[in-house]
Design a protein around this motif. Sequence first.
Motif, PDB file in Angstrom:
ATOM      1  N   THR A   1      31.189  74.606  58.433  1.00  0.00           N
ATOM      2  CA  THR A   1      32.402  74.965  57.690  1.00  0.00           C
ATOM      3  C   THR A   1      33.096  73.733  57.107  1.00  0.00           C
ATOM      4  O   THR A   1      33.623  73.793  55.996  1.00  0.00           O
ATOM      5  CB  THR A   1      33.383  75.752  58.586  1.00  0.00           C
ATOM      6  OG1 THR A   1      33.673  74.973  59.747  1.00  0.00           O
ATOM      7  CG2 THR A   1      32.811  77.093  58.984  1.00  0.00           C
ATOM      8  N   ALA A   2      33.108  72.608  57.828  1.00  0.00           N
ATOM      9  CA  ALA A   2      33.739  71.395  57.292  1.00  0.00           C
ATOM     10  C   ALA A   2      32.998  70.925  56.039  1.00  0.00           C
ATOM     11  O   ALA A   2      33.609  70.508  55.050  1.00  0.00           O
ATOM     12  CB  ALA A   2      33.763  70.295  58.351  1.00  0.00           C
ATOM     13  N   HIS A   3      31.658  71.003  56.063  1.00  0.00           N
ATOM     14  CA  HIS A   3      30.833  70.618  54.920  1.00  0.00           C
ATOM     15  C   HIS A   3      31.176  71.491  53.717  1.00  0.00           C
ATOM     16  O   HIS A   3      31.428  70.989  52.612  1.00  0.00           O
ATOM     17  CB  HIS A   3      29.358  70.770  55.307  1.00  0.00           C
ATOM     18  CG  HIS A   3      28.395  70.225  54.299  1.00  0.00           C
ATOM     19  ND1 HIS A   3      28.122  70.872  53.115  1.00  0.00           N
ATOM     20  CD2 HIS A   3      27.632  69.110  54.304  1.00  0.00           C
ATOM     21  CE1 HIS A   3      27.230  70.170  52.440  1.00  0.00           C
ATOM     22  NE2 HIS A   3      26.917  69.094  53.139  1.00  0.00           N
ATOM     23  N   GLU A   4      31.205  72.794  53.923  1.00  0.00           N
ATOM     24  CA  GLU A   4      31.507  73.722  52.825  1.00  0.00           C
ATOM     25  C   GLU A   4      32.927  73.531  52.302  1.00  0.00           C
ATOM     26  O   GLU A   4      33.168  73.605  51.095  1.00  0.00           O
ATOM     27  CB  GLU A   4      31.293  75.170  53.272  1.00  0.00           C
ATOM     28  CG  GLU A   4      29.832  75.531  53.506  1.00  0.00           C
ATOM     29  CD  GLU A   4      28.979  75.520  52.241  1.00  0.00           C
ATOM     30  OE1 GLU A   4      29.520  75.458  51.124  1.00  0.00           O
ATOM     31  OE2 GLU A   4      27.750  75.565  52.372  1.00  0.00           O
ATOM     32  N   THR A   5      33.869  73.250  53.196  1.00  0.00           N
ATOM     33  CA  THR A   5      35.250  73.015  52.775  1.00  0.00           C
ATOM     34  C   THR A   5      35.341  71.768  51.909  1.00  0.00           C
ATOM     35  O   THR A   5      36.000  71.761  50.865  1.00  0.00           O
ATOM     36  CB  THR A   5      36.182  72.905  53.997  1.00  0.00           C
ATOM     37  OG1 THR A   5      36.160  74.156  54.685  1.00  0.00           O
ATOM     38  CG2 THR A   5      37.606  72.559  53.601  1.00  0.00           C
ATOM     39  N   CYS A   6      34.655  70.709  52.315  1.00  0.00           N
ATOM     40  CA  CYS A   6      34.646  69.474  51.527  1.00  0.00           C
ATOM     41  C   CYS A   6      34.018  69.726  50.153  1.00  0.00           C
ATOM     42  O   CYS A   6      34.530  69.242  49.136  1.00  0.00           O
ATOM     43  CB  CYS A   6      33.903  68.374  52.285  1.00  0.00           C
ATOM     44  SG  CYS A   6      34.050  66.743  51.540  1.00  0.00           S
ATOM     45  N   LEU A   7      32.932  70.494  50.105  1.00  0.00           N
ATOM     46  CA  LEU A   7      32.306  70.831  48.824  1.00  0.00           C
ATOM     47  C   LEU A   7      33.289  71.578  47.919  1.00  0.00           C
ATOM     48  O   LEU A   7      33.413  71.268  46.734  1.00  0.00           O
ATOM     49  CB  LEU A   7      31.055  71.692  49.029  1.00  0.00           C
ATOM     50  CG  LEU A   7      29.815  71.018  49.594  1.00  0.00           C
ATOM     51  CD1 LEU A   7      28.693  72.043  49.778  1.00  0.00           C
ATOM     52  CD2 LEU A   7      29.344  69.884  48.708  1.00  0.00           C
TER      53      LEU A   7
ATOM     54  N   ASP B   1      41.663  61.057  44.780  1.00  0.00           N
ATOM     55  CA  ASP B   1      42.523  61.010  45.962  1.00  0.00           C
ATOM     56  C   ASP B   1      41.778  61.688  47.109  1.00  0.00           C
ATOM     57  O   ASP B   1      41.618  62.907  47.110  1.00  0.00           O
ATOM     58  CB  ASP B   1      43.838  61.724  45.657  1.00  0.00           C
ATOM     59  CG  ASP B   1      44.819  61.685  46.824  1.00  0.00           C
ATOM     60  OD1 ASP B   1      44.427  61.264  47.940  1.00  0.00           O
ATOM     61  OD2 ASP B   1      45.973  62.103  46.626  1.00  0.00           O
ATOM     62  N   LEU B   2      41.323  60.899  48.072  1.00  0.00           N
ATOM     63  CA  LEU B   2      40.499  61.442  49.150  1.00  0.00           C
ATOM     64  C   LEU B   2      41.265  62.383  50.070  1.00  0.00           C
ATOM     65  O   LEU B   2      40.663  63.208  50.748  1.00  0.00           O
ATOM     66  CB  LEU B   2      39.863  60.307  49.952  1.00  0.00           C
ATOM     67  CG  LEU B   2      38.872  59.441  49.178  1.00  0.00           C
ATOM     68  CD1 LEU B   2      38.258  58.386  50.088  1.00  0.00           C
ATOM     69  CD2 LEU B   2      37.789  60.273  48.518  1.00  0.00           C
ATOM     70  N   SER B   3      42.596  62.297  50.078  1.00  0.00           N
ATOM     71  CA  SER B   3      43.374  63.222  50.906  1.00  0.00           C
ATOM     72  C   SER B   3      43.252  64.651  50.376  1.00  0.00           C
ATOM     73  O   SER B   3      43.520  65.610  51.094  1.00  0.00           O
ATOM     74  CB  SER B   3      44.841  62.808  50.968  1.00  0.00           C
ATOM     75  OG  SER B   3      45.469  62.990  49.711  1.00  0.00           O
ATOM     76  N   ARG B   4      42.817  64.798  49.135  1.00  0.00           N
ATOM     77  CA  ARG B   4      42.623  66.115  48.541  1.00  0.00           C
ATOM     78  C   ARG B   4      41.179  66.603  48.690  1.00  0.00           C
ATOM     79  O   ARG B   4      40.842  67.682  48.208  1.00  0.00           O
ATOM     80  CB  ARG B   4      43.023  66.088  47.066  1.00  0.00           C
ATOM     81  CG  ARG B   4      44.478  65.683  46.858  1.00  0.00           C
ATOM     82  CD  ARG B   4      44.836  65.606  45.396  1.00  0.00           C
ATOM     83  NE  ARG B   4      44.707  66.909  44.730  1.00  0.00           N
ATOM     84  CZ  ARG B   4      45.663  67.820  44.671  1.00  0.00           C
ATOM     85  NH1 ARG B   4      46.828  67.589  45.240  1.00  0.00           N
ATOM     86  NH2 ARG B   4      45.470  68.959  44.036  1.00  0.00           N
ATOM     87  N   VAL B   5      40.348  65.782  49.341  1.00  0.00           N
ATOM     88  CA  VAL B   5      38.915  66.094  49.456  1.00  0.00           C
ATOM     89  C   VAL B   5      38.488  66.321  50.901  1.00  0.00           C
ATOM     90  O   VAL B   5      37.819  67.309  51.208  1.00  0.00           O
ATOM     91  CB  VAL B   5      38.067  64.970  48.826  1.00  0.00           C
ATOM     92  CG1 VAL B   5      36.589  65.174  49.108  1.00  0.00           C
ATOM     93  CG2 VAL B   5      38.331  64.873  47.335  1.00  0.00           C
ATOM     94  N   PHE B   6      38.868  65.400  51.788  1.00  0.00           N
ATOM     95  CA  PHE B   6      38.437  65.522  53.186  1.00  0.00           C
ATOM     96  C   PHE B   6      39.139  66.699  53.850  1.00  0.00           C
ATOM     97  O   PHE B   6      40.368  66.841  53.731  1.00  0.00           O
ATOM     98  CB  PHE B   6      38.723  64.234  53.966  1.00  0.00           C
ATOM     99  CG  PHE B   6      37.643  63.209  53.829  1.00  0.00           C
ATOM    100  CD1 PHE B   6      36.572  63.173  54.714  1.00  0.00           C
ATOM    101  CD2 PHE B   6      37.672  62.291  52.788  1.00  0.00           C
ATOM    102  CE1 PHE B   6      35.562  62.234  54.571  1.00  0.00           C
ATOM    103  CE2 PHE B   6      36.674  61.349  52.639  1.00  0.00           C
ATOM    104  CZ  PHE B   6      35.607  61.316  53.533  1.00  0.00           C
TER     105      PHE B   6
END
Length: 195
Positions: free
Chosen positions: A44-50, A184-189
């Motif tokens: 789920t973390a992988h899919e959320t990041c995608l 902005d990585l805070s919007r990605v991780f």
Amino acid sequence: MSIAQAKRFTLDEYHKLTELGFFHEDDHIELINGEIIEMVSKGTAHETCLRKLWKELPKLLGDKATLQSQAPITLPPNSEPKPDFGIVQNRFDDYLSAHPQPADVLLVMEVSDSSLNYDQDVKIPLYAKAGISDYWIFNLFDNYLECYSEPYQDNQSKHGYLNKRIVLPNQVIILPGFPDLFLDLSRVFPPKLNY
């Protein structure tokens, strides 16, 4: 004494198998150094990041380059990975005539949790050998971005990248080749869940 050896495939053989319908449409496979590799299922973390990258990258890039996701990049003579994201140069036919090749690739990105070791140990030398200038791993295990640049080959013909930069999930990074585009990585991780 004979030793069994796995059959390795060329790009042409792999493409022929695909044309013949040898692989199912829902098979998640790629050709890496002549071996057909089944990609691991995503958490789920992988899919959320995608999903978060799908929200951010098209807004940033606009029509400056072509964004592709889990689509082939042809690396002759015997590899055709399907990275999570690739930013490639725009082309008049949108790559209808052939998949992007190393000269077309501006940045390759993998989102890594269970595949982290594979993305570091196998994909780094693969992309470096092909001359791909920039490779990013969104490392969900350690919760930071690994940015690799400047491919090299050493005296033993091993390939890698001269530079590795760690960027934290609360930082901003410039997209390679686009000095005016900031991610902005805070919007990605994805947020870390406490169990």
